[in-house]
Design an enzyme around this catalytic site. Structure first.
Site, short mmCIF file in Angstrom:
data_model
loop_
_atom_site.label_atom_id
_atom_site.label_comp_id
_atom_site.label_asym_id
_atom_site.label_seq_id
_atom_site.Cartn_x
_atom_site.Cartn_y
_atom_site.Cartn_z
N GLY A 33 4.01 -5.71 -6.22
CA GLY A 33 4.94 -5.00 -7.11
C GLY A 33 6.31 -5.64 -7.10
O GLY A 33 7.01 -5.69 -8.12
N ASP A 90 8.18 3.10 3.00
CA ASP A 90 7.10 2.21 3.44
C ASP A 90 6.57 2.57 4.83
O ASP A 90 5.49 2.11 5.22
CB ASP A 90 7.58 0.75 3.46
CG ASP A 90 7.77 0.20 2.05
OD1 ASP A 90 7.23 0.81 1.10
OD2 ASP A 90 8.46 -0.81 1.89
N LYS A 129 1.94 3.68 -5.11
CA LYS A 129 2.09 2.44 -4.32
C LYS A 129 0.77 1.66 -4.41
O LYS A 129 -0.03 1.91 -5.30
CB LYS A 129 2.46 2.78 -2.88
CG LYS A 129 3.86 3.38 -2.74
CD LYS A 129 4.93 2.35 -3.03
CE LYS A 129 6.32 2.92 -2.84
NZ LYS A 129 7.36 1.96 -3.24
N ARG A 165 -1.02 6.69 -1.60
CA ARG A 165 -0.92 6.75 -0.13
C ARG A 165 -1.01 8.17 0.42
O ARG A 165 -1.37 8.36 1.58
CB ARG A 165 0.37 6.05 0.34
CG ARG A 165 0.24 4.55 0.23
CD ARG A 165 1.43 3.79 0.78
NE ARG A 165 1.12 2.36 0.78
CZ ARG A 165 2.03 1.40 0.78
NH1 ARG A 165 3.32 1.69 0.80
NH2 ARG A 165 1.66 0.14 0.78
C1 S3P Z 1 10.79 -2.87 -2.04
C2 S3P Z 1 11.11 -1.63 -2.49
C3 S3P Z 1 10.23 -0.47 -2.36
C4 S3P Z 1 9.18 -0.70 -1.30
C5 S3P Z 1 8.50 -2.02 -1.45
C6 S3P Z 1 9.51 -3.15 -1.35
C7 S3P Z 1 11.75 -3.97 -2.25
O1 S3P Z 1 9.55 -0.26 -3.59
O2 S3P Z 1 8.24 0.34 -1.32
O3 S3P Z 1 7.53 -2.19 -0.44
O4 S3P Z 1 11.60 -5.05 -1.65
O5 S3P Z 1 12.68 -3.78 -3.03
P1 S3P Z 1 10.24 0.56 -4.81
O6 S3P Z 1 11.35 -0.25 -5.33
O7 S3P Z 1 9.12 0.72 -5.80
O8 S3P Z 1 10.68 1.85 -4.22
#
Ligand code: S3P
Length: 451
Positions: free
Chosen positions: A117, A337, A364, A368
């Site tokens: 993501g 996380d 996620k 989860r």
């Molecule tokens: C992250 C932000 C979080 C986190 C992901 C990493 C990042 O996601 O859950 O593992 O590196 O900016 P979201 O921006 O969707 O909250």
């Protein structure tokens, strides 16, 4: 011997390491442990590795990153950058990125973001500023995750996008010169914030992003490290377009979210002694330490220093008897996380753990909330599931069981930790999902357990 950006090394190691294909669904069996003790350090933080790689790509000059994340997610970022014309080399745990400057090359194939993501959302910000069309896609899990949160603001800045039904990948982004926006995020997301700040570099004017709850600020620190000037207040950050970035040399601090599994494992045994050095201790990431101290662990941070704006240090952990906790509001966002592993150890606390305001966990790498509830129940635990969280009573005895990772790295690792205090062996199917963030996890865990 061959000359490499990091000096002269044996030629066999001086080659670009391609992303390893994901192995087939593999199982691991975790046996119960009697204790958890030792010293360790961790591969580089995933969030920081993605950001430094992307900024190194659009900077001028050679960026050298030691202790780069070993996870498949960051390898996905590097592969996408290669398709965009960026040259890099991987030597052991280091990556050298030959800065391409702000204008990347039009890709001749779709950009495969794998399971990541962070790759798809943050890279989209840079692609929105490119005068070509890119297609971004990923695995089944990534293609189920919401992308409207980046599509909407990037379109407001002038990018043209298409997406599959429900605003999901595959995405196409036709970019170009952007206009600055003043944008209030509707979801607290550091990925979206970073994406918009990256897009802001390509915009006329100053882009301002305001967040409902402060999220991790690695995007801000990274931009400043690469030479951009930002205006920052607590939940509000602005970047002026047209700023030039310069290369950096950095050692990436150990991944705090990977450390979370070991911190929680130490919490399961009153006699534990665990030391983690070179660890990322950015306060927007370390809320778990506060919770574990509240639960009854003794945690001492030492050797604190700053590296490119990021706080780094050593933590020493001594086991205790775990009490209970309620995780809500801003704490939930700060711990997002780490919630799977916190929930996985909850039955072993004396008072239990309740987690609310955690709807984001449903979108996620897996749902989860459902994954945690299913696996805890399979181990014989009582769990109450809500749309936005879980209530897990304390004082429970769990038994070993056959569990599924649901293809989710953090679920595989969280239940390896829960299994250490269960009665009997636990088999986790799809445990190889751990390669997404921490391929060495099972070996590292095994090196610290006492039987
Ligand atoms: C992250 C932000 C979080 C986190 C992901 C990493 C990042 O996601 O859950 O593992 O590196 O900016 P979201 O921006 O969707 O909250």
């Amino acid at each position: 011997m061959q000359a490499c950006p990091f000096g002269t090394v044996p030629s066999a190691t001086c080659s670009a390491i391609l992303k390893e294909p994901m192995p087939d669904k593999k199982s691991v069996v975790i046996r119960p442990a009697k204790g958890f003790t030792g010293s360790m350090s961790l591969p580089g933080d995933k969030s920081i590795s993605h950001r430094y790689a992307m900024l190194g790509a659009i900077a001028e000059g050679l960026t050298k990153l030691e202790n780069f994340s070993t996870g498949a997610d960051c390898a996905s970022t590097l592969e996408c950058l290669k398709t965009l014309g960026v040259k890099w080399e991987r030597i052991g745990d280091a990556v050298a990125i030959y800065g391409h400057g702000p204008k990347l090359k039009a890709p001749d194939a779709p950009l495969d973001c794998g399971n990541s993501g962070s790759t798809i959302r943050m890279l989209s910000g840079i692609l929105a500023g490119q005068k070509f069309t890119s297609e971004l896609t990923g695995d089944d899990s990534l293609r189920r995750r919401p992308m409207a949160r980046i599509i909407e603001p990037l379109e407001m800045m002038g990018a043209k996008t298409t997406a599959a039904d429900g605003g999901r990948a595959p995405l196409s982004i036709s970019g170009g010169r952007l206009k600055a926006i003043d944008y209030k995020l509707s979801v607290a997301s550091a990925q979206v914030k970073t994406s918009l700040l990256f897009a802001g570099l390509y915009a006329d004017g100053t882009t301002r992003v305001a967040e409902p709850i402060q999220t991790r600020d690695h995007g801000e620190h990274a931009l400043e490290a690469f030479g951009a000037q930002l205006e920052r207040r607590m939940k509000d950050v602005s970047v002026a377009g047209g700023q030039k970035l310069h290369a950096i040399e950095a050692t990436i601090p150990g991944d705090f979210s990977s450390a979370a599994f070991f911190l929680c494992a130490a919490g399961l045994f009153p006699e534990s002694q665990l030391t983690i050095s070179g660890l990322l201790l950015n306060p927007t990431r370390t809320r778990l330490l506060d919770f574990l101290i509240g639960l009854g662990l003794r945690i001492t941070p030492t050797d604190l220093r700053e590296q490119h704006g990021e706080l780094v240090g050593m933590v020493q952990v001594q086991g205790g008897v775990l009490k209970g906790a309620r995780v809500v509001g801003e704490d939930t966002a700060a711990l997002i996380d780490e919630i799977p592993v916190l929930a996985a150890i909850a039955p072993y606390t004396s008072e239990g753990i309740e987690i609310r305001d955690a709807r984001e966990l449903r979108v996620k790498e897996s749902d989860r909330i459902a994954s945690v509830a299913t696996n805890l129940r399979a181990m014989g635990a009582k769990v109450e599931e809500f749309e936005d969280g879980l209530r897990i009573p304390g004082g429970q005895k769990l038994h070993g069981a056959k569990l599924d990772s649901f293809g989710d790295h953090r679920i595989a690792m969280a239940f390896a930790v829960a299994a250490l205090r269960a009665e009997g062996n636990t088999e986790i199917t799809g445990a190889d999902a751990a390669v997404i963030s921490y391929p060495e996890f099972f070996n590292a865990l095994e090196g610290l357990v006492q039987r």
